[in-house]
Design an enzyme around this catalytic site. Structure first.
Site, PDB file in Angstrom:
ATOM      1  N   HIS A 187       0.707  -1.482  -0.069  1.00 53.82           N
ATOM      2  CA  HIS A 187       0.231   0.008   0.160  1.00 53.82           C
ATOM      3  C   HIS A 187       0.654   1.597  -0.085  1.00 53.82           C
ATOM      4  CE1 HIS A 187      -3.068  -2.634   0.893  1.00 53.82           C
ATOM      5  NE2 HIS A 187      -3.631  -1.850  -0.352  1.00 53.82           N
ATOM      6  N   ARG A 294     -10.902   1.527  -2.085  1.00 53.41           N
ATOM      7  CA  ARG A 294     -10.261   0.719  -1.203  1.00 53.41           C
ATOM      8  C   ARG A 294     -10.798   0.943   0.077  1.00 53.41           C
ATOM      9  NH1 ARG A 294      -5.632   0.154  -4.385  1.00 53.41           N
ATOM     10  NH2 ARG A 294      -4.535  -2.194  -4.810  1.00 53.41           N
ATOM     11  N   ARG A 330     -15.403  -1.202  -2.887  1.00 53.38           N
ATOM     12  CA  ARG A 330     -14.818  -2.306  -2.622  1.00 53.38           C
ATOM     13  C   ARG A 330     -15.575  -2.603  -0.792  1.00 53.38           C
ATOM     14  NH1 ARG A 330      -9.259  -4.562  -3.151  1.00 53.38           N
ATOM     15  NH2 ARG A 330      -8.685  -3.426  -1.277  1.00 53.38           N
ATOM     16  N   GLU A 429     -10.291 -12.489  -7.441  1.00 54.42           N
ATOM     17  CA  GLU A 429      -8.271 -12.743  -7.069  1.00 54.42           C
ATOM     18  C   GLU A 429      -7.639 -13.927  -6.365  1.00 54.42           C
ATOM     19  OE1 GLU A 429      -7.855  -9.357  -3.812  1.00 54.42           O
ATOM     20  OE2 GLU A 429     -10.215 -10.086  -3.430  1.00 54.42           O
ATOM     21  N   ASN A 452      -3.024  -8.308  -7.647  1.00 52.97           N
ATOM     22  CA  ASN A 452      -2.246  -8.438  -6.926  1.00 52.97           C
ATOM     23  C   ASN A 452      -2.882 -10.042  -6.089  1.00 52.97           C
ATOM     24  OD1 ASN A 452      -1.918  -5.702  -7.751  1.00 52.97           O
ATOM     25  ND2 ASN A 452      -3.366  -4.849  -6.269  1.00 52.97           N
ATOM     26  N   ASP A 453      -3.552 -10.034  -5.617  1.00 54.86           N
ATOM     27  CA  ASP A 453      -3.648 -11.219  -5.233  1.00 54.86           C
ATOM     28  C   ASP A 453      -3.782 -12.211  -5.629  1.00 54.86           C
ATOM     29  OD1 ASP A 453      -3.396 -10.651  -2.176  1.00 54.86           O
ATOM     30  OD2 ASP A 453      -5.599  -9.530  -2.449  1.00 54.86           O
ATOM     31  N   ARG A 463       2.623 -11.321  -1.597  1.00 51.50           N
ATOM     32  CA  ARG A 463       3.773 -10.744  -2.194  1.00 51.50           C
ATOM     33  C   ARG A 463       4.490  -9.330  -1.650  1.00 51.50           C
ATOM     34  NH1 ARG A 463      -1.860  -5.539  -3.202  1.00 51.50           N
ATOM     35  NH2 ARG A 463      -2.539  -7.622  -2.287  1.00 51.50           N
ATOM     36  N   CYS A 500      -8.212  -4.256 -11.866  1.00 51.49           N
ATOM     37  CA  CYS A 500      -8.122  -3.502 -11.330  1.00 51.49           C
ATOM     38  C   CYS A 500      -6.624  -3.741 -10.376  1.00 51.49           C
ATOM     39  CB  CYS A 500      -9.332  -3.055  -9.707  1.00 51.49           C
ATOM     40  SG  CYS A 500      -9.720  -4.028  -8.945  1.00 51.49           S
TER      41      CYS A 500
END
Ligand code: PEP
Ligand code: MG
Length: 569
Positions: A187, A294, A330, A429, A452-453, A463, A500
């Protein structure tokens, strides 16, 4: 030269400001002159009040009234005669040193507030703790780095960067960021990109290798870092910076244009945001909507869960800023790498495989229902769409939809407006949802692929872990096959399919995503124009040819090398 992970593009040239957590250790001692110690305390109190006032003023200007009010509450506590009187008695009567008197008194007040049920008193307990730390820092003369007031051309060096640190930085003066931990999708990286600050993360022991004032050159693209560089290196990177800024300026010609391929195939190009204030940036950067809000950031850096009302205001303000354009919000995605201390979640062996996101929400009506209700209410003010993260099985999305139906019935009964046709989608994801994409397409109005996930879970590679970073790549054929399948199943089942995760902004992957038929790209606001440009360079036939070849390759290296060889600039 050191190499870390290039996490936010751009060249940073400047001088180090080191941010480390100072030690606040002190001994409890008996003083001989109580009056002198009291006046040392008074002095520290005045300084702390003045500093808090300055912080409140600054917060009002840069963030907002509500945030400033929290600091003004701290001022009232600092001026409360009951508390300061008790500190002075500890000094005068028990001849305690000021640090110990502050600690003892503040702890008593804090425990008293914490023992009361009321939410407001719980908040007070946190406030008392906060001012205790600030008073002790002042007494110990511990200098705090004022992130809102950094000198020009600062290269900020820290072990890690918390979201609140990144948010409080005045970006104009920060030429770059270096940290010891974090990766491209952490993040801190996402926030650095949002604020357009060049950043290199994951450089082992960097806080020990630099000192304040040291000169640094960094390349947020390649991850290269030079400490005390020679003049020739500085000149070379000044030139690179000039080219980078020139290319950025040239992107302005894509403002106001539709996002289309060279042969006219149109897609939607939205942006990812973390806070309601970021919505303005999306509009400024010509985003066609918000593809991911988010919401966990609304829950972070505060002592308690935001109320339904606070959330309603936040969601409504984003919907209004976007003026009818789609806004995908989300629901809470907590757990894994996203910690919210006040939820007191149990420590887990494998937090990424544990009690997180929708799993937690479906077990916590007290948290989830107010969020869903706030989202429904805000849907009366724009095109809000609800997205559920970390879905692994159909029951989860069905359960969320059942709760939404109950909440809708209640709003109907009370005559509260909302959009009855609000779209409900899922983040794809996890390998489970990718494999079941055909079935999910019948239940969800839209998919958003969270690469990402999805990359981490498909490759079984964390990650943020540098030791397995070589596996964490979306060019892996396994990840690409998952993406292709999700898009194909989504389209066949009538769901809109977007992405995304950070891969949506990867220029090398653009031809593949276009060829697979993806409808929507959601990238950080600062990547919108670059992504629009990259898409404009391809025809669909060319993209399909590249995709066919790329999907026939079987190793990550082969895919990457091939995509690099055909990339367009
Ligand atoms: C993702 O997993 O790709 C995603 C967009 O969500 P986050 O990075 O917040 O986990
Ligand atoms: Mg995710």
């Amino acid at each position: 030269m050191y190499t870390g992970i290039g996490a936010s593009a751009g060249i940073g040239i400047g001088s180090v400001v080191l941010v480390t957590e100072p030690s606040l250790e002190f001994k409890t001692t008996t003083v001989t002159d109580g009056e002198a110690e009291k006046s040392r305390f008074q002095n520290a109190l005045e300084k702390t009040i003045a500093k808090t006032q300055a912080m409140a003023d600054d917060m009002r200007e840069r963030v907002g009234e509500k945030e400033a009010e929290i600091l003004e509450g701290h001022m009232l506590l600092l001026m409360d005669p009951e508390m300061t009187g008790q500190i002075e008695s500890c000094i005068g009567d028990a001849l305690m040193n000021a640090e110990a008197a502050v600690e003892q008194t503040c702890n008593t007040f804090r425990d008293l507030f914490a023992s009361l049920e009321d939410e407001m008193f719980q908040q007070r307990a946190t406030d008392v703790n906060d001012i205790k730390t600030r008073l002790i820092k002042t007494l110990l003369n511990v200098e705090e780095v004022d992130l809102g007031n950094l000198p020009e051309n600062t290269i900020l060096v820290a072990e890690d960067l918390t979201p609140s640190m990144t948010a409080s930085i005045n970006a104009e003066n920060v030429a770059g960021i270096l940290t010891e931990i974090g990766g491209k999708t952490s993040h801190s990286a996402i926030l650095a990109r949002a604020r357009e600050i060049p950043a290199v993360l994951s450089i082992p022991d960097i806080t020990k290798k630099v000192e304040n004032g040291m000169s640094v050159v960094l390349d947020g693209d390649t991850g290269e870092v030079f400490l005390e560089p020679e003049e020739a290196v500085v000149e070379e990177y000044k030139e690179k910076r000039r080219i980078f800024l020139e290319e950025k300026a040239a992107l302005q010609k894509f403002v106001g244009k539709a996002t289309v391929t060279a042969d006219g195939h149109q897609v939607e190009l939205c942006a990812n945001i973390g806070k309601p204030e970021d919505a303005k940036k999306v509009v400024e950067c010509d985003g066609e909507g918000v593809g991911l809000f988010r919401t966990e950031f609304l829950f972070m850096d505060r002592p308690n869960v935001p109320t339904e009302e606070e959330q309603f205001e936040a969601y409504k303000s984003v919907a209004q800023t976007l003026e009818g354009k789609p806004v995908i919000i989300r629901t809470l995605d907590v757990g894994g790498d996203k910690e919210i201390p006040y939820l007191n979640l149990p420590k887990e062996e494998n937090p990424f495989l544990g009690y997180r996101a929708v799993r937690l929400c479906l077990n916590r009506d007290d948290i989830y229902r107010p969020q869903l209700r706030a989202l429904l209410r805000a849907s009366a003010y724009g095109d809000i769409r609800i997205m559920v993260p970390m879905i692994t099985c159909l029951d989860e999305i069905r359960e969320v939809k059942a709760i939404l139906d109950e909440l809708k019935a209640d709003l109907d009964e009370k005559g509260i407006p909302y959009n009855n046709d609000i779209k409900v989608g899922i983040m794809v994801e996890t390998p489970a949802s990718a494999l079941m994409a055909d079935a999910f397409a019948k239940e969800a109005d839209f998919f958003s692929i969270g690469t990402n996930d999805l990359t981490g879970y498909t490759m079984c590679a964390d990650r943020g872990n540098p030791d397995v970073a070589y596996l964490y790549s979306s060019y892996n054929p396994a990840v690409l096959r998952a993406i292709e399948r999700v898009i194909k199943c989504g389209k066949e089942g009538g769901a809109i399919v977007g992405m995304c995760g950070e891969a949506a902004a990867d220029p090398l992957l653009a031809p593949l995503l276009l060829a697979f038929g993806m409808d929507e790209f959601s990238v950080s606001a600062t990547s919108i124009l670059t992504t629009r440009k990259v898409i404009s360079l391809w025809t669909m036939d060319e993209a399909k040819e590249v995709a066919e070849k790329a999907m026939s390759l079987v190793t990550e290296a082969e895919v990457k090398e091939y995509l690099e060889s055909v990339a367009k600039k």
